[in-house]
Design a protein around this motif. Structure first.
Motif, PDB file in Angstrom:
ATOM      1  N   GLU A  24     -47.461  23.606  33.996  1.00 11.64           N
ATOM      2  CA  GLU A  24     -46.763  24.222  32.868  1.00 11.64           C
ATOM      3  C   GLU A  24     -45.265  24.348  33.149  1.00 11.64           C
ATOM      4  O   GLU A  24     -44.434  24.152  32.265  1.00 11.64           O
ATOM      5  CB  GLU A  24     -47.350  25.606  32.551  1.00 11.64           C
ATOM      6  N   VAL A  25     -44.912  24.678  34.385  1.00 10.15           N
ATOM      7  CA  VAL A  25     -43.506  24.814  34.782  1.00 10.15           C
ATOM      8  C   VAL A  25     -42.841  23.435  34.785  1.00 10.15           C
ATOM      9  O   VAL A  25     -41.715  23.282  34.288  1.00 10.15           O
ATOM     10  CB  VAL A  25     -43.391  25.496  36.162  1.00 10.15           C
ATOM     11  N   GLN A  26     -43.548  22.431  35.306  1.00 11.24           N
ATOM     12  CA  GLN A  26     -43.005  21.067  35.294  1.00 11.24           C
ATOM     13  C   GLN A  26     -42.723  20.609  33.865  1.00 11.24           C
ATOM     14  O   GLN A  26     -41.677  20.014  33.595  1.00 11.24           O
ATOM     15  CB  GLN A  26     -43.980  20.096  35.951  1.00 11.24           C
ATOM     16  N   ASP A  27     -43.657  20.883  32.957  1.00 12.60           N
ATOM     17  CA  ASP A  27     -43.474  20.483  31.556  1.00 12.60           C
ATOM     18  C   ASP A  27     -42.243  21.159  30.954  1.00 12.60           C
ATOM     19  O   ASP A  27     -41.417  20.512  30.306  1.00 12.60           O
ATOM     20  CB  ASP A  27     -44.706  20.821  30.724  1.00 12.60           C
ATOM     21  N   ASP A  28     -42.128  22.459  31.163  1.00 12.68           N
ATOM     22  CA  ASP A  28     -41.028  23.214  30.572  1.00 12.68           C
ATOM     23  C   ASP A  28     -39.681  22.788  31.166  1.00 12.68           C
ATOM     24  O   ASP A  28     -38.738  22.475  30.433  1.00 12.68           O
ATOM     25  CB  ASP A  28     -41.253  24.710  30.791  1.00 12.68           C
ATOM     26  N   LEU A  29     -39.588  22.759  32.489  1.00 13.22           N
ATOM     27  CA  LEU A  29     -38.324  22.369  33.119  1.00 13.22           C
ATOM     28  C   LEU A  29     -38.013  20.899  32.880  1.00 13.22           C
ATOM     29  O   LEU A  29     -36.847  20.524  32.736  1.00 13.22           O
ATOM     30  CB  LEU A  29     -38.355  22.697  34.613  1.00 13.22           C
ATOM     31  N   GLY A  30     -39.030  20.061  32.825  1.00  8.59           N
ATOM     32  CA  GLY A  30     -38.824  18.643  32.543  1.00  8.59           C
ATOM     33  C   GLY A  30     -38.224  18.428  31.167  1.00  8.59           C
ATOM     34  O   GLY A  30     -37.319  17.612  30.984  1.00  8.59           O
ATOM     35  N   TYR A  31     -38.709  19.187  30.187  1.00  7.17           N
ATOM     36  CA  TYR A  31     -38.145  19.084  28.830  1.00  7.17           C
ATOM     37  C   TYR A  31     -36.691  19.548  28.829  1.00  7.17           C
ATOM     38  O   TYR A  31     -35.832  18.927  28.201  1.00  7.17           O
ATOM     39  CB  TYR A  31     -38.976  19.898  27.835  1.00  7.17           C
ATOM     40  N   ARG A  32     -36.414  20.627  29.551  1.00  8.78           N
ATOM     41  CA  ARG A  32     -35.035  21.119  29.602  1.00  8.78           C
ATOM     42  C   ARG A  32     -34.121  20.128  30.322  1.00  8.78           C
ATOM     43  O   ARG A  32     -32.973  19.929  29.920  1.00  8.78           O
ATOM     44  CB  ARG A  32     -34.982  22.494  30.244  1.00  8.78           C
ATOM     45  N   VAL A  36     -30.744  18.155  28.977  1.00  3.92           N
ATOM     46  CA  VAL A  36     -29.493  17.977  29.729  1.00  3.92           C
ATOM     47  C   VAL A  36     -29.091  16.506  29.687  1.00  3.92           C
ATOM     48  O   VAL A  36     -27.928  16.172  29.457  1.00  3.92           O
ATOM     49  CB  VAL A  36     -29.653  18.460  31.192  1.00  3.92           C
ATOM     50  N   GLN A  37     -30.055  15.618  29.902  1.00  2.00           N
ATOM     51  CA  GLN A  37     -29.777  14.179  29.910  1.00  2.00           C
ATOM     52  C   GLN A  37     -29.176  13.691  28.588  1.00  2.00           C
ATOM     53  O   GLN A  37     -28.352  12.780  28.593  1.00  2.00           O
ATOM     54  CB  GLN A  37     -31.045  13.383  30.201  1.00  2.00           C
ATOM     55  N   ILE A  38     -29.612  14.261  27.478  1.00  2.00           N
ATOM     56  CA  ILE A  38     -29.097  13.794  26.179  1.00  2.00           C
ATOM     57  C   ILE A  38     -27.865  14.584  25.739  1.00  2.00           C
ATOM     58  O   ILE A  38     -27.358  14.384  24.639  1.00  2.00           O
ATOM     59  CB  ILE A  38     -30.176  13.796  25.077  1.00  2.00           C
ATOM     60  N   GLY A  39     -27.402  15.489  26.599  1.00  2.00           N
ATOM     61  CA  GLY A  39     -26.163  16.205  26.313  1.00  2.00           C
ATOM     62  C   GLY A  39     -26.313  17.389  25.382  1.00  2.00           C
ATOM     63  O   GLY A  39     -25.332  17.839  24.786  1.00  2.00           O
ATOM     64  N   ALA A  40     -27.526  17.911  25.238  1.00  2.00           N
ATOM     65  CA  ALA A  40     -27.747  19.078  24.376  1.00  2.00           C
ATOM     66  C   ALA A  40     -27.034  20.298  24.955  1.00  2.00           C
ATOM     67  O   ALA A  40     -26.848  20.406  26.169  1.00  2.00           O
ATOM     68  CB  ALA A  40     -29.244  19.358  24.245  1.00  2.00           C
ATOM     69  N   THR A  60     -25.434  23.710  37.840  1.00  2.00           N
ATOM     70  CA  THR A  60     -26.162  24.583  36.925  1.00  2.00           C
ATOM     71  C   THR A  60     -27.581  24.779  37.439  1.00  2.00           C
ATOM     72  O   THR A  60     -28.161  23.889  38.060  1.00  2.00           O
ATOM     73  CB  THR A  60     -26.193  23.964  35.512  1.00  2.00           C
ATOM     74  N   GLU A  61     -28.121  25.939  37.128  1.00  2.00           N
ATOM     75  CA  GLU A  61     -29.469  26.293  37.555  1.00  2.00           C
ATOM     76  C   GLU A  61     -30.327  26.543  36.317  1.00  2.00           C
ATOM     77  O   GLU A  61     -29.903  27.239  35.394  1.00  2.00           O
ATOM     78  CB  GLU A  61     -29.356  27.563  38.404  1.00  2.00           C
ATOM     79  N   LEU A  62     -31.506  25.947  36.299  1.00  2.00           N
ATOM     80  CA  LEU A  62     -32.512  26.235  35.271  1.00  2.00           C
ATOM     81  C   LEU A  62     -33.528  27.184  35.893  1.00  2.00           C
ATOM     82  O   LEU A  62     -33.984  26.963  37.016  1.00  2.00           O
ATOM     83  CB  LEU A  62     -33.232  24.962  34.829  1.00  2.00           C
ATOM     84  N   ILE A  63     -33.888  28.217  35.147  1.00  2.00           N
ATOM     85  CA  ILE A  63     -34.796  29.239  35.666  1.00  2.00           C
ATOM     86  C   ILE A  63     -36.013  29.325  34.759  1.00  2.00           C
ATOM     87  O   ILE A  63     -35.879  29.351  33.531  1.00  2.00           O
ATOM     88  CB  ILE A  63     -34.086  30.603  35.730  1.00  2.00           C
ATOM     89  N   ASP A  64     -37.197  29.352  35.376  1.00  2.00           N
ATOM     90  CA  ASP A  64     -38.433  29.486  34.609  1.00  2.00           C
ATOM     91  C   ASP A  64     -39.331  30.492  35.316  1.00  2.00           C
ATOM     92  O   ASP A  64     -39.633  30.334  36.504  1.00  2.00           O
ATOM     93  CB  ASP A  64     -39.135  28.130  34.495  1.00  2.00           C
TER      94      ASP A  64
END
Length: 124
Positions: A24-32, A36-40, A60-64
């Motif tokens: 679940e964490v991989q899915d969420d962070l992977g989407y985020r 980032v890759q598309i510049g959102a 930058t740090e992503l936190i889940d």
């Protein structure tokens, strides 16, 4: 129309460590990371990591939070056209929100490795 995603490069053991996260964490962070890759902009759980020697490096740090644990993915987009994932880890400290000095040192070393990789790829 969705922009072309920037390439994603994993430094050191970041990908292996990320793959050890719960699915679940991989899915969420992977989407985020994809966002980032598309510049959102306005990516949930993203914050600049600007402690001490990392200040001004565009890290930058992503936190889940998941099942009473906190997972983090640290990346930089400062190297034009690429997203470099520098570190992925489960926060171990039960006190405060600060990232440990060991993790900070590892992030700095991997940032330096990302710069070298970028120079090799771009011929700079």
């Amino acid at each position: 129309m969705t922009p072309q995603p920037r390439p994603l490069a994993w430094i050191g053991s970041a990908y292996k460590d990320y793959c050890e996260f719960p699915e679940e964490v991989q899915d969420d962070l992977g989407y985020r990371l994809y966002r980032v890759q598309i510049g959102a902009s306005n990516i949930p759980g993203a914050k600049p990591l600007s402690q001490g020697m990392l200040k001004g490096l565009g890290i930058t740090e992503l936190i889940d939070d998941y099942d009473k644990d906190t997972y983090r993915v640290v990346y930089t987009t400062k190297l034009s056209g690429m997203v470099y994932v520098l570190h992925a880890f489960k926060k171990k400290s039960k006190h405060g929100i600060a990232t440990s000095q060991h993790d900070m040192d590892l992030i700095r070393a991997r940032y330096d490795a990302a710069v070298l990789d970028y120079q090799r790829r771009c011929g700079n």
